[in-house]
Design an enzyme around this catalytic site. Structure first.
Site, PDB file in Angstrom:
ATOM      1  N   THR A 222      40.875  57.823  34.869  1.00 24.84           N
ATOM      2  CA  THR A 222      40.273  58.511  36.001  1.00 24.84           C
ATOM      3  C   THR A 222      39.357  57.584  36.789  1.00 24.84           C
ATOM      4  O   THR A 222      39.371  57.582  38.028  1.00 24.84           O
ATOM      5  CB  THR A 222      39.503  59.753  35.517  1.00 24.84           C
ATOM      6  OG1 THR A 222      40.386  60.570  34.747  1.00 24.84           O
ATOM      7  CG2 THR A 222      38.962  60.552  36.684  1.00 24.84           C
TER       8      THR A 222
ATOM      9  N   ALA B 234      46.758  56.038  28.204  1.00 26.26           N
ATOM     10  CA  ALA B 234      47.984  56.819  28.301  1.00 26.26           C
ATOM     11  C   ALA B 234      47.794  57.952  29.308  1.00 26.26           C
ATOM     12  O   ALA B 234      46.682  58.426  29.525  1.00 26.26           O
ATOM     13  CB  ALA B 234      48.355  57.392  26.934  1.00 26.26           C
TER      14      ALA B 234
ATOM     15  N   THR C  62      52.051  59.977  27.475  1.00 25.78           N
ATOM     16  CA  THR C  62      52.631  60.404  26.217  1.00 25.78           C
ATOM     17  C   THR C  62      54.129  60.641  26.380  1.00 25.78           C
ATOM     18  O   THR C  62      54.568  61.273  27.332  1.00 25.78           O
ATOM     19  CB  THR C  62      51.935  61.668  25.704  1.00 25.78           C
ATOM     20  OG1 THR C  62      50.584  61.351  25.437  1.00 25.78           O
ATOM     21  CG2 THR C  62      52.596  62.224  24.472  1.00 25.78           C
TER      22      THR C  62
ATOM     23  N   THR D 133      38.104  59.175  23.204  1.00 26.97           N
ATOM     24  CA  THR D 133      38.709  60.450  22.899  1.00 26.97           C
ATOM     25  C   THR D 133      39.692  60.846  23.996  1.00 26.97           C
ATOM     26  O   THR D 133      39.766  60.210  25.051  1.00 26.97           O
ATOM     27  CB  THR D 133      37.654  61.582  22.802  1.00 26.97           C
ATOM     28  OG1 THR D 133      37.021  61.711  24.091  1.00 26.97           O
ATOM     29  CG2 THR D 133      36.607  61.281  21.750  1.00 26.97           C
ATOM     30  N   ASN D 134      40.377  61.977  23.751  1.00 23.28           N
ATOM     31  CA  ASN D 134      41.227  62.605  24.750  1.00 23.28           C
ATOM     32  C   ASN D 134      40.355  63.412  25.723  1.00 23.28           C
ATOM     33  O   ASN D 134      39.130  63.309  25.709  1.00 23.28           O
ATOM     34  CB  ASN D 134      42.253  63.512  24.051  1.00 23.28           C
ATOM     35  CG  ASN D 134      43.578  63.570  24.787  1.00 23.28           C
ATOM     36  OD1 ASN D 134      43.625  63.668  26.007  1.00 23.28           O
ATOM     37  ND2 ASN D 134      44.674  63.515  24.034  1.00 23.28           N
TER      38      ASN D 134
ATOM     39  N   ASN E 293      47.126  70.631  26.188  1.00 25.89           N
ATOM     40  CA  ASN E 293      48.086  71.226  27.110  1.00 25.89           C
ATOM     41  C   ASN E 293      49.453  71.531  26.510  1.00 25.89           C
ATOM     42  O   ASN E 293      50.362  71.950  27.222  1.00 25.89           O
ATOM     43  CB  ASN E 293      48.263  70.303  28.329  1.00 25.89           C
ATOM     44  CG  ASN E 293      46.943  70.058  29.038  1.00 25.89           C
ATOM     45  OD1 ASN E 293      46.176  70.987  29.239  1.00 25.89           O
ATOM     46  ND2 ASN E 293      46.673  68.814  29.375  1.00 25.89           N
ATOM     47  N   THR E 294      49.627  71.311  25.215  1.00 26.37           N
ATOM     48  CA  THR E 294      50.834  71.729  24.502  1.00 26.37           C
ATOM     49  C   THR E 294      50.414  72.766  23.473  1.00 26.37           C
ATOM     50  O   THR E 294      49.555  72.480  22.641  1.00 26.37           O
ATOM     51  CB  THR E 294      51.516  70.541  23.806  1.00 26.37           C
ATOM     52  OG1 THR E 294      51.981  69.625  24.798  1.00 26.37           O
ATOM     53  CG2 THR E 294      52.697  71.010  22.967  1.00 26.37           C
TER      54      THR E 294
ATOM     55  N   GLY F  99      37.247  61.865  32.906  1.00 30.46           N
ATOM     56  CA  GLY F  99      36.291  61.254  33.816  1.00 30.46           C
ATOM     57  C   GLY F  99      34.861  61.389  33.339  1.00 30.46           C
ATOM     58  O   GLY F  99      34.584  61.542  32.141  1.00 30.46           O
TER      59      GLY F  99
ATOM     60  N   PHE G 144      48.753  57.863  32.633  1.00 34.29           N
ATOM     61  CA  PHE G 144      48.954  57.426  34.011  1.00 34.29           C
ATOM     62  C   PHE G 144      50.402  57.017  34.242  1.00 34.29           C
ATOM     63  O   PHE G 144      50.994  57.340  35.258  1.00 34.29           O
ATOM     64  CB  PHE G 144      48.016  56.268  34.346  1.00 34.29           C
ATOM     65  CG  PHE G 144      47.927  56.001  35.830  1.00 34.29           C
ATOM     66  CD1 PHE G 144      47.003  56.684  36.604  1.00 34.29           C
ATOM     67  CD2 PHE G 144      48.773  55.097  36.448  1.00 34.29           C
ATOM     68  CE1 PHE G 144      46.929  56.460  37.974  1.00 34.29           C
ATOM     69  CE2 PHE G 144      48.706  54.865  37.813  1.00 34.29           C
ATOM     70  CZ  PHE G 144      47.778  55.547  38.581  1.00 34.29           C
TER      71      PHE G 144
ATOM     72  N   PHE H 204      52.784  67.034  28.755  1.00 36.96           N
ATOM     73  CA  PHE H 204      53.689  65.978  28.259  1.00 36.96           C
ATOM     74  C   PHE H 204      54.999  65.937  29.056  1.00 36.96           C
ATOM     75  O   PHE H 204      56.087  65.858  28.487  1.00 36.96           O
ATOM     76  CB  PHE H 204      54.010  66.179  26.776  1.00 36.96           C
ATOM     77  CG  PHE H 204      52.872  65.916  25.827  1.00 36.96           C
ATOM     78  CD1 PHE H 204      51.701  65.295  26.242  1.00 36.96           C
ATOM     79  CD2 PHE H 204      52.975  66.295  24.498  1.00 36.96           C
ATOM     80  CE1 PHE H 204      50.670  65.047  25.352  1.00 36.96           C
ATOM     81  CE2 PHE H 204      51.944  66.053  23.593  1.00 36.96           C
ATOM     82  CZ  PHE H 204      50.792  65.433  24.023  1.00 36.96           C
TER      83      PHE H 204
ATOM     84  N   GLY I   7      35.392  58.483  30.765  1.00 36.60           N
ATOM     85  CA  GLY I   7      34.309  58.346  31.729  1.00 36.60           C
ATOM     86  C   GLY I   7      33.869  56.939  32.028  1.00 36.60           C
ATOM     87  O   GLY I   7      32.727  56.719  32.451  1.00 36.60           O
TER      88      GLY I   7
ATOM     89  N   LYS J 113      44.884  59.475  18.141  1.00 44.19           N
ATOM     90  CA  LYS J 113      43.995  59.813  19.256  1.00 44.19           C
ATOM     91  C   LYS J 113      43.440  61.207  19.019  1.00 44.19           C
ATOM     92  O   LYS J 113      44.189  62.161  18.811  1.00 44.19           O
ATOM     93  CB  LYS J 113      44.753  59.764  20.577  1.00 44.19           C
ATOM     94  CG  LYS J 113      43.848  59.940  21.803  1.00 44.19           C
ATOM     95  CD  LYS J 113      44.606  59.630  23.080  1.00 44.19           C
ATOM     96  CE  LYS J 113      43.687  59.640  24.296  1.00 44.19           C
ATOM     97  NZ  LYS J 113      44.392  59.236  25.527  1.00 44.19           N
TER      98      LYS J 113
ATOM     99  N   SER K 210      45.996  66.501  22.765  1.00 44.18           N
ATOM    100  CA  SER K 210      46.112  67.062  24.107  1.00 44.18           C
ATOM    101  C   SER K 210      45.911  68.569  24.039  1.00 44.18           C
ATOM    102  O   SER K 210      46.464  69.242  23.166  1.00 44.18           O
ATOM    103  CB  SER K 210      47.482  66.753  24.705  1.00 44.18           C
ATOM    104  OG  SER K 210      47.677  67.501  25.900  1.00 44.18           O
TER     105      SER K 210
END
Length: 386
Positions: free
Chosen positions: A346, A85, A109, A265-266, A204-205, A295, A87, A138, A324, A237, A202
């Site tokens: 990545t 998820a 997402t 994992t995330n 980032n939220t 990555g 991309f 998101f 990775g 996740k 995530s």
């Protein structure tokens, strides 16, 4: 061809076209979508280009072997390598992923409400670390738009590989109403996803990762499983930065609510050992920017989490390993640690579109080396097997 990509095309993309990696990625999605569309649907002058591209995809990117196939959660995976998820959040290139050799693909997402995400720039490359840093937030067109898009693009011909949908909480939704937000997205998309993923990991939220706690995650899983009624596999996740006891709490909930598996994992918020020294226009070192790292830097930790989950559940819980993966050795490490399936993102950008085929070729060689008939026999092999 792969050498040309890594020595010539990738530097061109990164240095000349890559002032805004997000823009380049968006252009790539649109190009893949155009190339993957049925030639008959194109103007006559474009049909030869599409036919050539699709023939090239089939030869350069795809590999089929019954030894790589598995049935997990009632779904048949022709090979264990999937697109992670992030991309293709809105399914723009949904028709391209089977043609590029993936055994499954995960969209999103996606959130209940459309949202623009965090301010740009929000996607950065860390080439010296074979990594990326993102704080996308998101950004997506919302569950209603995704459902309509999938209906218009998949209804006629179906979809040849399992299609996952990764669900997140809308930023405007309070944490106390997260369960209802996830459920509304699920209700809109349940007819189009082969499986669904609860993304509470995530970075980032704001506040999202707090939903991984047992008290906050339980109502979400209860609500979704009540709506699901066992029709679709449901997974969670998790973040790589959790303590072992927190992972164990999540595993207890997964067992309690009879989830189909876990994705480990995330991205990570850790910054240890990064080599990239880029200074951004803001004057800040890139490694000091907020966001999640994907990555190579997350490779070892994600494998450790996979191994812990496999041991804790005695190999009974399906695991999708991500973090990775660039080579067949990377994928094999995660599979033998306990992952039934793996996902890439990545690494696919750094290695090129033929990466999936090279990994699959390498996995077949590993099976021969270890005297195994199928990839399922390799799951958890490094932990004593099943």
């Amino acid at each position: 061809m792969q050498d040309i990509y890594k020595t010539s095309l990738l530097p061109l993309i990164f240095k000349r076209l890559g002032a805004d990696p997000e823009t380049v990625q968006g252009q790539a999605l649109k190009t893949l979508a155009w190339l993957a569309t049925q030639p008959e649907a194109a103007p006559y002058w474009a049909q030869p280009t599409r036919r050539f591209a699709q023939a090239w995809f089939a030869q350069a990117c795809c590999l089929s072997s019954p030894r790589l196939a598995q049935t997990i959660g009632g779904l048949t995976f022709s090979n264990p390598v999937g697109l992670a998820a992030g991309f293709d959040k809105d399914g723009v290139a949904v028709q391209a992923w089977p043609a590029l050799g993936f055994g499954f693909a995960e969209l999103g997402t996606v959130t209940c409400h459309a949202q623009s995400g965090n301010p740009q720039p929000r996607l950065f490359r860390l080439p010296d670390d074979q990594a990326a840093l993102n704080r996308m937030g998101f950004n997506n067109r919302g569950a209603t738009r995704l459902a309509g898009w999938l209906q218009s693009h998949l209804q006629a011909q179906g979809y040849p590989i399992p299609l996952g949908v990764n669900l997140g909480k809308s930023k405007v939704t309070p944490l106390t109403q997260a369960a209802a937000d996830y459920r509304q997205s699920f209700d809109l998309l349940k007819d189009w996803g082969s499986y669904f993923v609860v993304n509470v990991s995530s970075p980032n939220t704001p506040g999202l990762r707090s939903l991984q706690s047992k008290t906050q995650l339980a109502p979400i899983l209860d609500t979704l499983q009540s709506a699901n009624q066992g029709q679709k596999p449901l997974l969670v996740k998790i973040a790589p930065d959790l303590a072992w006891e927190d992972i164990d709490d999540i595993l207890d909930l997964i067992e309690q609510y009879q989830l189909a598996g876990v994705i480990a994992t995330n991205t990570t918020i850790a910054r240890t050992g990064l080599k990239t020294c880029m200074i951004l226009k803001t004057g800040n070192p890139i490694t000091q920017e907020p966001g999640g790292i994907s990555g190579a830097p997350v490779r070892q930790r994600s494998t450790e989490v996979i191994r812990h989950i496999y041991q804790h559940t005695q190999g009974k819980l399906p695991i999708i390993g991500v973090g990775g993966i660039f080579t067949a050795d990377d994928a094999w490490e995660k599979i033998t640690a306990g992952a039934s399936l793996v996902q890439v993102y990545t690494g696919w950008i750094y290695e090129g579109p033929w990466m999936v085929k090279k990994i699959l070729q390498g996995l077949l060689e590993k099976l021969d080396t270890f005297g195994l008939e199928t990839i399922g026999e390799a799951v958890g092999l490094g932990e004593g097997g099943r």
